[in-house]
Design an enzyme around this catalytic site. Sequence first.
Site, PDB file in Angstrom:
ATOM      1  N   LYS A  10      -6.223  -8.214  -8.586  1.00 48.34           N
ATOM      2  CA  LYS A  10      -4.755  -8.413  -8.745  1.00 48.34           C
ATOM      3  C   LYS A  10      -4.629  -9.668  -9.482  1.00 48.34           C
ATOM      4  CE  LYS A  10      -4.000  -5.849  -4.580  1.00 48.34           C
ATOM      5  NZ  LYS A  10      -2.876  -5.624  -3.610  1.00 48.34           N
ATOM      6  N   GLU A 162      -3.719   5.604  -2.057  1.00 45.14           N
ATOM      7  CA  GLU A 162      -3.562   4.270  -1.419  1.00 45.14           C
ATOM      8  C   GLU A 162      -2.076   4.215  -0.854  1.00 45.14           C
ATOM      9  OE1 GLU A 162      -6.027   0.637  -3.377  1.00 45.14           O
ATOM     10  OE2 GLU A 162      -4.122   1.060  -4.564  1.00 45.14           O
ATOM     11  N   GLY A 168      -2.774  -4.495   1.867  1.00 43.33           N
ATOM     12  CA  GLY A 168      -2.610  -6.074   1.850  1.00 43.33           C
ATOM     13  C   GLY A 168      -1.953  -6.295   3.428  1.00 43.33           C
ATOM     14  N   SER A 207      -6.328  -2.075   2.818  1.00 44.83           N
ATOM     15  CA  SER A 207      -7.044  -2.713   3.758  1.00 44.83           C
ATOM     16  C   SER A 207      -8.284  -2.320   4.075  1.00 44.83           C
ATOM     17  CB  SER A 207      -5.977  -2.757   5.091  1.00 44.83           C
ATOM     18  OG  SER A 207      -4.776  -3.256   4.898  1.00 44.83           O
TER      19      SER A 207
HETATM   20  C1  PEP Z   1      -5.019  -2.584  -3.470  1.00 44.03           C
HETATM   21  O1  PEP Z   1      -4.116  -3.411  -3.985  1.00 44.03           O
HETATM   22  O2  PEP Z   1      -5.571  -1.775  -4.327  1.00 44.03           O
HETATM   23  C2  PEP Z   1      -5.514  -2.808  -2.147  1.00 44.03           C
HETATM   24  C3  PEP Z   1      -6.114  -1.580  -1.639  1.00 44.03           C
HETATM   25  O3  PEP Z   1      -5.256  -3.772  -1.410  1.00 44.03           O
HETATM   26  P1  PEP Z   1      -5.875  -4.281   0.056  1.00 44.03           P
HETATM   27  O4  PEP Z   1      -7.506  -3.920   0.138  1.00 44.03           O
HETATM   28  O5  PEP Z   1      -5.669  -5.907   0.080  1.00 44.03           O
HETATM   29  O6  PEP Z   1      -5.051  -3.647   1.098  1.00 44.03           O
END
Ligand code: PEP
Length: 247
Positions: A10, A162, A168, A207
Amino acid sequence: MRKLAAGNWKMNGMAASLAEVKALLAAHPDPACEMLLCPPATLIAQAAWATKGSALKLGGQDCHPKASGAHTGDIAAAMLADAGASYVILGHSERRADHGETDALVLSKAQAAWAAGLSAVICVGETEAERDDARTLDVVGSQLAGSVPEGATGANTVIAYEPVWAIGTGRTPTLAEIAEVHAFLRNRLAARFGEEAAEMRLLYGGSVKPSNAAEIFAIGDVDGALVGGASLKAADFGAIVAALAAA
Ligand code: PEP
């Protein structure tokens, strides 16, 4: 099919962060799965130089649907490829939310990515309100139909499921919920692309961390992960890579 551990940095990372990339490769020089990092665009070329000839693949986090032109601040897919990328994440929920990206726009970006020789990692996922309304499959089905162009293959397309509420937050769906969505996505891809669907990698994202990676990778139709926060540290991402390689 080669499983894929993908990291999304990111809007994080400076030149000094390349130390994490080098540490990751030192610990996992030749993993039994594909290993991809998508740093901010400013670091792709430096990361490519620092990891030349290694097993690590690099990717962008977005691209413009056009090949070039008057689009201040945007990046063309061919520029990512020129910098050393072989993948690009498209339609991440943060871009859908922050930049109003529609399925149609994501689809046109995927076509641009393919034209530049990049594989597209196309993201789909429901919000918490949509899951609470039992609309998860409707939402991801419609995002999949609208965001993935005709001509998708296992070589040019990866799908990342996702759930927005899991990104996050430290929260994840149950293993059964992940299994349900991944089986649904595979069926939808098979209905549209036939046998090629078996070659398309379906990543789970939201996560993923060293402590839950192995149980997620044991789910059928989970072919890897898209990892945000835990991809920033070589030790954490390396543990996830190792769990996938052992799955
Ligand atoms: C993402 O932003 O693609 C993601 C999965 O973030 P996180 O692993 O931090 O939840």
